[in-house]
Enzyme design. Structure first.
Site, mmCIF file in Angstrom:
data_model
loop_
_atom_site.group_PDB
_atom_site.id
_atom_site.type_symbol
_atom_site.label_atom_id
_atom_site.label_comp_id
_atom_site.label_asym_id
_atom_site.label_seq_id
_atom_site.Cartn_x
_atom_site.Cartn_y
_atom_site.Cartn_z
ATOM 1 N N THR A 174 0.837 -1.202 0.000
ATOM 2 C CA THR A 174 0.000 0.000 0.000
ATOM 3 C C THR A 174 0.868 1.247 0.000
ATOM 4 O O THR A 174 1.979 1.249 0.546
ATOM 5 C CB THR A 174 -0.929 0.026 1.231
ATOM 6 O OG1 THR A 174 -1.655 1.267 1.253
ATOM 7 C CG2 THR A 174 -0.138 -0.077 2.522
ATOM 8 N N LYS A 178 -1.084 5.037 4.562
ATOM 9 C CA LYS A 178 -0.567 4.812 5.918
ATOM 10 C C LYS A 178 0.885 5.263 6.030
ATOM 11 O O LYS A 178 1.162 6.441 6.078
ATOM 12 C CB LYS A 178 -0.752 3.344 6.308
ATOM 13 C CG LYS A 178 -2.214 2.902 6.302
ATOM 14 C CD LYS A 178 -2.379 1.457 6.692
ATOM 15 C CE LYS A 178 -3.844 1.060 6.658
ATOM 16 N NZ LYS A 178 -4.064 -0.366 7.011
ATOM 17 N N THR A 204 -10.633 1.340 -12.368
ATOM 18 C CA THR A 204 -10.144 2.335 -11.409
ATOM 19 C C THR A 204 -9.442 3.468 -12.160
ATOM 20 O O THR A 204 -8.640 3.220 -13.056
ATOM 21 C CB THR A 204 -9.161 1.697 -10.414
ATOM 22 O OG1 THR A 204 -9.846 0.699 -9.666
ATOM 23 C CG2 THR A 204 -8.613 2.745 -9.448
ATOM 24 N N THR A 205 -9.736 4.696 -11.778
ATOM 25 C CA THR A 205 -9.070 5.846 -12.379
ATOM 26 C C THR A 205 -7.601 5.896 -11.952
ATOM 27 O O THR A 205 -7.280 5.595 -10.801
ATOM 28 C CB THR A 205 -9.771 7.151 -11.945
ATOM 29 O OG1 THR A 205 -11.139 7.089 -12.334
ATOM 30 C CG2 THR A 205 -9.105 8.359 -12.572
ATOM 31 N N THR A 228 -14.529 -8.577 10.930
ATOM 32 C CA THR A 228 -13.072 -8.443 10.857
ATOM 33 C C THR A 228 -12.392 -9.397 11.833
ATOM 34 O O THR A 228 -11.337 -9.970 11.535
ATOM 35 C CB THR A 228 -12.660 -6.991 11.152
ATOM 36 O OG1 THR A 228 -13.363 -6.113 10.262
ATOM 37 C CG2 THR A 228 -11.173 -6.795 10.968
#
Length: 308
Positions: A42, A45, A74-75, A160
């Site tokens: 990612t 974060k 997705t753009t 979760t």
């Protein structure tokens, strides 16, 4: 948050080997990163931007690019975000201090909770999951921390985690100070007392839950952290120190890593007129001046300390 260059857990599994080849960028044959088919990461974060990435063979990446709906529909990320991510990655590849300090703070926070019998779900990572064991209480604890203590901590509930294993998920950062962690620990203790949330000793009596209290021995529950004492710098005394607001400590900006991040843009922007290294040095000098005028009642916030 893991690895000598911040590439993640796969890199960290062969820490010393990757640290030795960090400057050359050579592949470490037979390492976890070399054997894994695809690595995801990612850009949010820790890197402070948005988005994510995958890394793998050309054919595998091309297949995912062609068939993954999440990518096709997705753009593309805006250039400013991509540039920010590139700068963050370049900086973190060159400077390990932030990662080391985060895990120093993680250990410190876990030790503080342990001394007060606050139940923390065992784990080797930077996440500090405080066990609550009830969805309603977890939500109430999260709300109370925010409204009464000014601390935002998200409650984690089903699906979760399993029903009965609800928790408060806490993530220390390298920027958190001794005073902030003490405030958090005091707030958590107060909320536990107010809401009657079970401590570790209570879970021991019930046979344990989510790895907490399954045995009377705390040592038996502990997991070895991903970052070893040697990697953090606890063995040779080079481990970074937790910041203290009362001592006037400021977050470190490593000038060599900052210069490396700047060089990433020389090909596209040329030798930019903005020099981040010089800016950081000037900020540090201004911070020294700011401390000199505090006695006159002028409050000037200072956040950064330049490090050569």
């Amino acid at each position: 948050m893991y690895g000598p260059t911040g590439a993640g857990v796969a890199e960290h599994l062969d820490f010393e080997a990757h640290q030795a080849t960090a400057k050359s960028g050579s592949t470490v044959k037979g390492s976890a990163m070399d054997r894994i088919d695809i690595i995801t990461g990612t850009l949010g974060k820790a890197y402070g931007v948005v988005g994510g990435y995958i890394a793998g063979s050309t054919d595998l990446v091309d297949m995912i690019r062609s068939y993954a709906p999440g990518f096709i529909f997705t753009t593309s990320l805006p250039p400013a975000n991509v540039s920010g991510a590139q700068a963050s990655i370049a900086y973190q590849k060159s400077y390990m201090g932030d990662r080391r300090l985060q895990h120093v703070n993680t250990r410190t926070l876990k030790q503080k909770f342990d001394s007060l019998d606050i139940p923390v779900v065992p784990g080797p990572s930077h996440i500090v999951p405080v066990l609550v064991g009830d969805a309603g209480l977890a939500k109430a604890a999260s709300d109370m921390l925010l409204t009464d203590h000014g601390i935002y901590v998200q409650s984690i509930n089903y699906p979760t985690v399993a029903v009965g294993e609800e928790r408060l998920r806490i993530t220390p950062t390298p920027g958190h100070t001794v005073e902030q962690m003490d405030h958090l620990v005091g707030a958590i203790t107060s909320v536990f007392d107010t809401l009657g949330i079970k401590r570790r000793a209570d879970w021991v009596k019930e046979g344990g839950r989510a790895g907490v209290g399954a045995t009377a021995s705390k040592e038996a529950e502990r997991m070895a952290p991903v970052w070893t004492d040697k990697q953090i710098g606890l063995v040779d005394g080079t481990a970074p120190k937790t910041l203290s607001s009362t001592k006037g400590d400021r977050a470190i900006v490593d000038l060599k890593a900052l210069a490396e991040a700047q060089r990433r843009f020389d090909n596209t922007l040329g030798k930019a007129g903005f020099n981040p290294v010089q800016t950081a040095v000037e900020h540090a000098r201004n911070a020294e001046l700011a401390r000199n005028v505090l006695s006159h009642g002028l409050q000037v916030p200072t956040y950064l300390s330049a490090q050569a």
